[in-house]
Design a protein around this motif. Structure first.
Motif, PDB file in Angstrom:
ATOM      1  N   VAL A  25     -19.205 -15.341 -11.679  1.00 23.54           N
ATOM      2  CA  VAL A  25     -19.505 -14.625 -10.437  1.00 23.54           C
ATOM      3  C   VAL A  25     -18.600 -13.414 -10.228  1.00 23.54           C
ATOM      4  N   LEU A  26     -17.461 -13.366 -10.932  1.00 29.86           N
ATOM      5  CA  LEU A  26     -16.534 -12.257 -10.741  1.00 29.86           C
ATOM      6  C   LEU A  26     -17.001 -11.028 -11.509  1.00 29.86           C
ATOM      7  N   LEU A  27     -16.951  -9.889 -10.831  1.00 28.31           N
ATOM      8  CA  LEU A  27     -17.385  -8.640 -11.458  1.00 28.31           C
ATOM      9  C   LEU A  27     -16.208  -7.777 -11.906  1.00 28.31           C
ATOM     10  N   ASP A  28     -15.133  -7.791 -11.153  1.00 27.37           N
ATOM     11  CA  ASP A  28     -14.029  -6.884 -11.458  1.00 27.37           C
ATOM     12  C   ASP A  28     -12.739  -7.391 -10.808  1.00 27.37           C
ATOM     13  N   ASN A  29     -11.710  -6.547 -10.826  1.00 26.58           N
ATOM     14  CA  ASN A  29     -10.418  -6.938 -10.253  1.00 26.58           C
ATOM     15  C   ASN A  29     -10.473  -7.132  -8.739  1.00 26.58           C
ATOM     16  N   TRP A  30     -11.401  -6.443  -8.087  1.00 28.25           N
ATOM     17  CA  TRP A  30     -11.583  -6.682  -6.659  1.00 28.25           C
ATOM     18  C   TRP A  30     -11.929  -8.161  -6.431  1.00 28.25           C
ATOM     19  N   ASP A  31     -12.938  -8.614  -7.139  1.00 28.83           N
ATOM     20  CA  ASP A  31     -13.363  -9.998  -6.971  1.00 28.83           C
ATOM     21  C   ASP A  31     -12.252 -10.974  -7.341  1.00 28.83           C
ATOM     22  N   ARG A  72      -6.698  -6.920  -2.800  1.00 31.18           N
ATOM     23  CA  ARG A  72      -6.317  -5.513  -2.900  1.00 31.18           C
ATOM     24  C   ARG A  72      -6.581  -4.936  -4.283  1.00 31.18           C
ATOM     25  N   GLY A  73      -7.070  -5.804  -5.198  1.00 34.12           N
ATOM     26  CA  GLY A  73      -7.362  -5.322  -6.546  1.00 34.12           C
ATOM     27  C   GLY A  73      -6.123  -4.741  -7.207  1.00 34.12           C
ATOM     28  N   GLU A  74      -6.319  -3.636  -7.914  1.00 33.28           N
ATOM     29  CA  GLU A  74      -5.236  -2.977  -8.646  1.00 33.28           C
ATOM     30  C   GLU A  74      -4.666  -1.785  -7.877  1.00 33.28           C
ATOM     31  N   PHE A  75      -5.079  -1.620  -6.627  1.00 32.82           N
ATOM     32  CA  PHE A  75      -4.891  -0.336  -5.965  1.00 32.82           C
ATOM     33  C   PHE A  75      -3.629  -0.219  -5.109  1.00 32.82           C
ATOM     34  N   VAL A  76      -2.837  -1.287  -5.045  1.00 38.13           N
ATOM     35  CA  VAL A  76      -1.567  -1.211  -4.314  1.00 38.13           C
ATOM     36  C   VAL A  76      -0.455  -1.758  -5.221  1.00 38.13           C
ATOM     37  N   PRO A  77      -0.175  -1.072  -6.315  1.00 38.74           N
ATOM     38  CA  PRO A  77       0.851  -1.571  -7.242  1.00 38.74           C
ATOM     39  C   PRO A  77       2.253  -1.385  -6.667  1.00 38.74           C
ATOM     40  N   VAL A  78       3.174  -2.249  -7.114  1.00 38.45           N
ATOM     41  CA  VAL A  78       4.567  -2.081  -6.712  1.00 38.45           C
ATOM     42  C   VAL A  78       5.333  -1.229  -7.704  1.00 38.45           C
ATOM     43  N   THR A  79       4.748  -1.042  -8.884  1.00 38.99           N
ATOM     44  CA  THR A  79       5.379  -0.212  -9.902  1.00 38.99           C
ATOM     45  C   THR A  79       4.310   0.301 -10.859  1.00 38.99           C
ATOM     46  N   SER A  80       4.719   1.058 -11.849  1.00 41.35           N
ATOM     47  CA  SER A  80       3.765   1.628 -12.801  1.00 41.35           C
ATOM     48  C   SER A  80       3.186   0.548 -13.705  1.00 41.35           C
ATOM     49  N   ASN A  81       1.930   0.726 -14.056  1.00 37.20           N
ATOM     50  CA  ASN A  81       1.274  -0.182 -15.002  1.00 37.20           C
ATOM     51  C   ASN A  81       1.448   0.264 -16.454  1.00 37.20           C
TER      52      ASN A  81
END
Length: 288
Positions: free
Chosen positions: A211-217, A246-255
């Motif tokens: 059922v999961l589509l992406d990092n949001w899910d 929050r998906g990948e959109f609020v990182p605490v540091t660089s990926n």
């Protein structure tokens, strides 16, 4: 006529100067000396007219009278101006009243600000007490796996993805439930606290199935998994919790690095600010 014009201009200048602030006193005194000089000149002219009047017609007598009247007015106005400036306050009565009202308002605002600062200090103290209780309850768990902090008046509990979930999964590890239980115990002792559980991922696209589509899910499902455990196993009221992804959109540091990705994969519990409680804290000192 030239003398009348000069005197008229001087009179207007004096009237305007009389409304000026005391700092104009020196200018007025300079003007006074100038007028005294003019006065002496006019006296000389008057003397000349008087000498001429002995052999002149009644027109000279009229001119002498006019000159005397003008000189008298100038001297009177000048003396009044100097006396007014000497006695003049920095502000008028109406200005003083207005300033007094302004000072009263400033005093009230200062008192309000002091009460506000006191309320903020008390709120910060409550937050620090909560942080200490959480750290005491969790014990010596590795700081890399769980981090508790206060930032801008908000308490955050960051739990690493490694501690809670397997890669790409939203099922909570059995070992992680013990940690959640310790957190839940502290939160239960604060019945007025409400909090949000946020799921966060790194920037690697989700490649699972189902059922999961992406990092949001994925982030949302991880948040709801934690919320369900806190509700079902540790009896935290559902109304006190909010689940968010929050998906990948609020990182605490660089990926850009493996370590950065690991830090960004986390579940964050955010103790929500209680504005109504804060204002109660603020009202308490004001009511004393």
């Amino acid at each position: 006529m030239k003398i009348k014009s000069i005197l008229a201009v001087a009179g207007v200048a004096l009237i305007m100067a009389s409304c000026s602030a005391p700092k104009k006193l020196r200018e007025a005194q300079v003007e006074n000396r100038r007028l005294d000089s003019l006065y002496r000149d006019l006296q000389n002219q008057l003397l000349a007219c008087e000498n001429a009047s002995k052999s002149s017609s009644s027109d000279y007598e009229m001119k002498i009278k006019n000159l005397n009247d003008q000189l008298s007015n100038i001297k009177t106005n000048n003396n009044q101006m100097v006396n007014q400036l000497k006695d003049l306050s920095v502000i008028s009565g109406k200005q003083a009243e207005s300033i007094n009202k302004s000072l009263e308002n400033i005093g009230a605002k200062d008192s309000y600000i002091m009460n506000l600062q006191s309320a903020i200090a008390r709120k910060d103290s409550l937050n620090m007490a909560l942080v200490m209780n959480l750290k005491g309850a969790i014990g010596n768990l590795d700081d890399k796996d769980i981090n508790i902090k206060v930032d801008k008046g908000v308490v955050y509990i960051d739990i690493s993805d490694k501690l809670l979930f397997k890669s790409g999964s939203y099922d909570v590890n059995e070992g992680a439930k013990t940690v959640l239980g310790k957190v839940a115990k502290v939160l239960l002792n604060q019945p007025d606290i409400e909090f949000m559980v946020e799921g966060h991922t790194d920037n690697v696209p989700y490649k699972g199935s189902g059922v999961l589509l992406d990092n949001w899910d994925l982030s949302v499902k991880r948040a709801t998994s934690v919320v369900r455990i806190l509700q079902d196993q540790y009896s935290i009221p559902a109304a006190k919790m909010t689940a968010a992804g929050r998906g990948e959109f609020v990182p605490v540091t660089s990926n850009a690095t493996v370590e950065g990705k690991a830090a960004n994969r986390r579940t964050r519990i955010v103790i929500l600010p209680q504005l109504d409680q804060f204002f109660k804290l603020l009202e308490t000192p004001r009511g004393k």
